[in-house]
Design a protein around this motif. Structure first.
Motif, PDB file in Angstrom:
ATOM      1  N   MET A 159      51.922  35.908  28.932  1.00 18.47           N
ATOM      2  CA  MET A 159      51.725  37.244  28.371  1.00 18.47           C
ATOM      3  C   MET A 159      50.307  37.699  28.703  1.00 18.47           C
ATOM      4  N   TRP A 160      50.186  38.988  29.091  1.00 17.57           N
ATOM      5  CA  TRP A 160      48.898  39.500  29.557  1.00 17.57           C
ATOM      6  C   TRP A 160      48.529  40.738  28.758  1.00 17.57           C
ATOM      7  N   ASN A 161      47.301  40.746  28.196  1.00 18.17           N
ATOM      8  CA  ASN A 161      46.868  41.875  27.363  1.00 18.17           C
ATOM      9  C   ASN A 161      46.354  43.058  28.179  1.00 18.17           C
ATOM     10  N   GLY A 162      46.357  42.945  29.497  1.00 19.44           N
ATOM     11  CA  GLY A 162      45.969  44.074  30.346  1.00 19.44           C
ATOM     12  C   GLY A 162      44.479  44.129  30.658  1.00 19.44           C
ATOM     13  N   LEU A 163      43.677  43.267  30.021  1.00 16.66           N
ATOM     14  CA  LEU A 163      42.259  43.181  30.383  1.00 16.66           C
ATOM     15  C   LEU A 163      42.131  42.359  31.664  1.00 16.66           C
ATOM     16  N   MET A 164      41.082  42.650  32.469  1.00 21.95           N
ATOM     17  CA  MET A 164      40.941  41.942  33.739  1.00 21.95           C
ATOM     18  C   MET A 164      41.067  40.439  33.532  1.00 21.95           C
ATOM     19  N   LEU A 165      41.915  39.833  34.347  1.00 23.61           N
ATOM     20  CA  LEU A 165      42.241  38.421  34.146  1.00 23.61           C
ATOM     21  C   LEU A 165      42.062  37.653  35.458  1.00 23.61           C
ATOM     22  N   HIS A 166      41.022  36.829  35.507  1.00 22.07           N
ATOM     23  CA  HIS A 166      40.785  35.951  36.661  1.00 22.07           C
ATOM     24  C   HIS A 166      41.178  34.535  36.268  1.00 22.07           C
ATOM     25  N   ASN A 167      42.383  34.136  36.625  1.00 23.12           N
ATOM     26  CA  ASN A 167      42.806  32.754  36.371  1.00 23.12           C
ATOM     27  C   ASN A 167      42.208  31.818  37.415  1.00 23.12           C
ATOM     28  N   TRP A 168      42.190  30.539  37.077  1.00 23.06           N
ATOM     29  CA  TRP A 168      41.658  29.509  37.984  1.00 23.06           C
ATOM     30  C   TRP A 168      42.803  28.824  38.704  1.00 23.06           C
ATOM     31  N   TYR A 169      42.660  28.699  40.023  1.00 23.56           N
ATOM     32  CA  TYR A 169      43.645  27.972  40.824  1.00 23.56           C
ATOM     33  C   TYR A 169      42.972  26.740  41.398  1.00 23.56           C
ATOM     34  N   ALA A 170      43.719  25.672  41.531  1.00 23.99           N
ATOM     35  CA  ALA A 170      43.128  24.409  41.948  1.00 23.99           C
ATOM     36  C   ALA A 170      44.139  23.574  42.715  1.00 23.99           C
ATOM     37  N   ALA A 171      43.618  22.675  43.527  1.00 26.16           N
ATOM     38  CA  ALA A 171      44.456  21.750  44.289  1.00 26.16           C
ATOM     39  C   ALA A 171      43.646  20.507  44.600  1.00 26.16           C
ATOM     40  N   SER A 172      44.341  19.396  44.789  1.00 25.47           N
ATOM     41  CA  SER A 172      43.643  18.158  45.139  1.00 25.47           C
ATOM     42  C   SER A 172      43.785  17.824  46.616  1.00 25.47           C
ATOM     43  N   ALA A 173      44.670  18.520  47.324  1.00 26.20           N
ATOM     44  CA  ALA A 173      44.871  18.255  48.750  1.00 26.20           C
ATOM     45  C   ALA A 173      44.547  19.489  49.570  1.00 26.20           C
ATOM     46  N   ALA A 174      43.904  19.287  50.722  1.00 27.81           N
ATOM     47  CA  ALA A 174      43.570  20.404  51.604  1.00 27.81           C
ATOM     48  C   ALA A 174      44.831  21.033  52.175  1.00 27.81           C
ATOM     49  N   GLY A 175      44.747  22.300  52.520  1.00 31.23           N
ATOM     50  CA  GLY A 175      45.882  22.971  53.139  1.00 31.23           C
ATOM     51  C   GLY A 175      46.013  24.404  52.673  1.00 31.23           C
ATOM     52  N   ASP A 176      47.081  25.066  53.126  1.00 33.61           N
ATOM     53  CA  ASP A 176      47.342  26.451  52.729  1.00 33.61           C
ATOM     54  C   ASP A 176      48.293  26.474  51.539  1.00 33.61           C
TER      55      ASP A 176
END
Ligand SMILES: [Cu+2]
Length: 211
Positions: free
Chosen positions: A140-157
């Motif tokens: 659920m999103w309150n409409g305020l600017m939302l920058h979530n964090w994305y992460a990975a442990s392996a290199a690649g696309d």
């Protein structure tokens, strides 16, 4: 060991233990904000999404850390928070509805953690979202600017696809509205300045020339 050697050894030890931790208490976004503008066309009852193509594909990297508090969820992972959901225009969800973001698919190994506005790091919970650690695929999103964090442990696309829709308080879609869809892209690189980075940068330059 004479006194001079002892003191320089102490300075080296202090420098090594203080510098990274003191400077990297909070993770860095990883580059300029790359916004996903969320618009609602009332005449067609449709949500439209538009990604800022002027900012290049975000790089998940492992610069920084270990991090303080909940941000420790990113420790040891390549990460980035450049993508930001942003409402554009003056509109509100229909009565009784909320805005929801649903991750409909993603490259295996892509992790996501809840962020917020970059100017309010205290609002970032770093709670797992979008299927990470068994979390819901919807948020659920309150409409305020939302920058979530994305992460990975392996290199690649990596890619992830999203729908933004109107739904009730438990995320059941409100009938009569067309959701917006978007696919986001990242490249995970083990370490800035490494051979892997140089190789991929050269590859990227070659791709751009042939496009
Ligand atoms: Cu932003």
């Amino acid at each position: 060991m004479n006194l001079r050697t002892a003191s320089s050894t102490l300075a080296l030890t202090l420098g090594a233990s203080l510098a990274p931790g003191a400077l990297a208490d909070m993770p860095q976004m990883g580059g300029p904000m790359k916004h996903i503008r969320v618009m609602f066309d009332e005449s067609s009852a449709a949500i439209h999404l538009h990604v800022d193509d002027s900012i290049s594909t975000p790089i998940l990297d492992n610069a920084g850390g270990p991090y303080a508090g909940n941000a420790g969820a990113l420790d040891g992972l390549m990460h980035n928070a450049q993508y930001g959901w942003m409402v554009e225009g003056f509109w509100a969800p229909p009565a009784g509805s909320n805005l929801w973001i649903e991750q409909t698919s993603a490259t295996p190994g892509l992790l996501a953690f809840q962020g917020g506005m970059m100017s309010m790091m205290g609002s970032h919970t770093f709670a797992p979202i979008f299927g990470t650690d068994g979390s819901d695929s919807t948020l659920m999103w309150n409409g305020l600017m939302l920058h979530n964090w994305y992460a990975a442990s392996a290199a690649g696309d990596y890619t992830a696809a999203y729908n933004v829709y109107f739904g009730d308080s438990s995320g059941v879609p409100t009938p009569g509205f067309t959701p917006g869809s978007v696919t986001l892209h990242w490249t995970a690189l083990p370490a800035p300045g490494s051979l892997a980075l140089l190789g991929l940068t050269a590859l990227g330059a070659r791709r751009r020339r042939t496009n």
